[in-house]
Design a protein around this motif. Sequence first.
Motif, PDB file in Angstrom:
ATOM      1  N   PRO A   1       0.797  -1.239   0.000  1.00  0.00           N
ATOM      2  CA  PRO A   1       0.000   0.000   0.000  1.00  0.00           C
ATOM      3  C   PRO A   1       0.826   1.285   0.000  1.00  0.00           C
TER       4      PRO A   1
ATOM      5  N   ILE B   1      -0.549   4.074   7.460  1.00  0.00           N
ATOM      6  CA  ILE B   1      -1.604   3.136   7.055  1.00  0.00           C
ATOM      7  C   ILE B   1      -1.871   2.227   8.240  1.00  0.00           C
TER       8      ILE B   1
ATOM      9  N   GLU C   1      -4.169  -0.701  10.119  1.00  0.00           N
ATOM     10  CA  GLU C   1      -5.154  -1.779  10.097  1.00  0.00           C
ATOM     11  C   GLU C   1      -5.638  -1.970  11.526  1.00  0.00           C
TER      12      GLU C   1
ATOM     13  N   PHE D   1      -9.724   2.561   3.156  1.00  0.00           N
ATOM     14  CA  PHE D   1      -9.514   1.570   2.106  1.00  0.00           C
ATOM     15  C   PHE D   1     -10.549   0.455   2.170  1.00  0.00           C
TER      16      PHE D   1
ATOM     17  N   GLU E   1      -9.128  -0.689   7.395  1.00  0.00           N
ATOM     18  CA  GLU E   1      -7.857  -0.141   6.952  1.00  0.00           C
ATOM     19  C   GLU E   1      -8.016   1.347   6.646  1.00  0.00           C
ATOM     20  N   TYR E   2      -7.207   2.156   7.331  1.00  0.00           N
ATOM     21  CA  TYR E   2      -7.314   3.602   7.216  1.00  0.00           C
ATOM     22  C   TYR E   2      -5.943   4.192   6.887  1.00  0.00           C
ATOM     23  N   VAL E   3      -5.955   5.320   6.175  1.00  0.00           N
ATOM     24  CA  VAL E   3      -4.723   6.052   5.892  1.00  0.00           C
ATOM     25  C   VAL E   3      -4.868   7.445   6.475  1.00  0.00           C
TER      26      VAL E   3
ATOM     27  N   VAL F   1      -1.584  11.024   1.559  1.00  0.00           N
ATOM     28  CA  VAL F   1      -2.822  10.247   1.487  1.00  0.00           C
ATOM     29  C   VAL F   1      -3.246  10.073   0.031  1.00  0.00           C
TER      30      VAL F   1
ATOM     31  N   ALA G   1      -1.248   7.369  -1.620  1.00  0.00           N
ATOM     32  CA  ALA G   1      -1.657   6.038  -1.163  1.00  0.00           C
ATOM     33  C   ALA G   1      -2.960   5.613  -1.834  1.00  0.00           C
TER      34      ALA G   1
ATOM     35  N   GLU H   1      -3.738   2.310  -4.135  1.00  0.00           N
ATOM     36  CA  GLU H   1      -4.873   1.433  -3.864  1.00  0.00           C
ATOM     37  C   GLU H   1      -5.750   1.260  -5.098  1.00  0.00           C
TER      38      GLU H   1
END
Length: 408
Positions: free
Chosen positions: A53, A158, A160, A217, A221-223, A230, A233, A237
């Motif tokens: 990612p 990133i 999780e 995402f 799952e976050y950015v 961002v 990323a 993705e």
Amino acid sequence: MPSIPTGTLSSTAARVAVVAAFVAVVAVGGVAAAQMGALDGVTGSQDSALLEPVPDDVDSVAVFDGSVIESDTAERLYATGYNATVGSVDESESDDANETDEETFETTSPVEMVPANLTGAFDEVENESGLDPRAVEQVTVYSQRQANFTSPPYQGAIVEADWDKSDVIDAVSESANRTYRNTTVDGVTVYKPEAEDEEDNVTSFGPPEPDQWVAVFDEDEYVFGTEQAVADAVDVEADEAEPVDGDLRRAFDDTRDGYLRYAQSSQSVNVTRINQTMGQSTGLNVTAYAEAYNDLHITSGTYYITDDGETLGTESRVLTNSTDTARDVKDLAQGFISIQAGAIQNETLETELRETDVTRDGTTVTVSRETDVETAEMLVRWYGSILSGSGGTAATGVATGSAAAGIA
């Protein structure tokens, strides 16, 4: 090791994840890092997927395994550190209070606000943020160096974690004191802060804190990060851009398995300027060292705990651009460790430092060390006695002795 960008990643949600990583590094890895430990390990083919990612062209990356924060080893070392510092101060204050006959007023001491165990520490984080750090499975931090002081920062994380999306956005909004609105970019939900009104701007010194963006995402799952970090990323993705590759990724993939793995490209220094400043202050010609530093390529490594939970370790690997530089780095590391070990006023730490393994394979130098948990606890108590003022003083070499790991 790459620094964890808590300053730039200012949203509560990002900091909850980073706090989980930081506490684990301090409670578990910090002791191991001071002893510069690790042995070579074999990495699995799945390791390469950890960086899928992450955007390309980053300068540093670190991956933290969240499972370590609830390990018995982490709890054990946290408790040892608490008893050696906060606990000893608390007892001292209680004794002082009992010895005085004067009327006293009940106040809350700062030490009473520090949780006595990891469970309490994480409960406190959850109460303040609404997000449980124990729900974090993995954190991947990445960054680019700023081209100059006026360039916008570029840092992202990133995460999780088994968090509810609405809780995450609420935490981010409350932390930034901003309203967030969502939009969709290439099928990915992105939250960005609303523009601030003129009257909402508060005069402050230094550059303004960058806006924090959030991308989702999937369900877990976050950015978090600055706008471009961002956005890049999100492009990865959505298969609109390639993930990180090249020497940095290969260096990361070659690190052994552990709860914190990292790789970071080297940054050149101005040799003339370094020699003018450091050389004048030390009376030494540091040109050779500065030139060797400029010939470094990538630093990578791992913090780990053995399967039985009884041993801590780290491995630091320096990838240089030439064999001559690698020889210089090895000699410098060995000499620095020897000097620091001789300056340490603690027999256990001196022994640990002298047992550090420094090896060279072609253009790569590896500094490695393993330390059993009981020895680590002894060192924690010793450091704690110095910090709390209840023990002996540390020699000049103590702080820099721990920093010797930074050579690699």
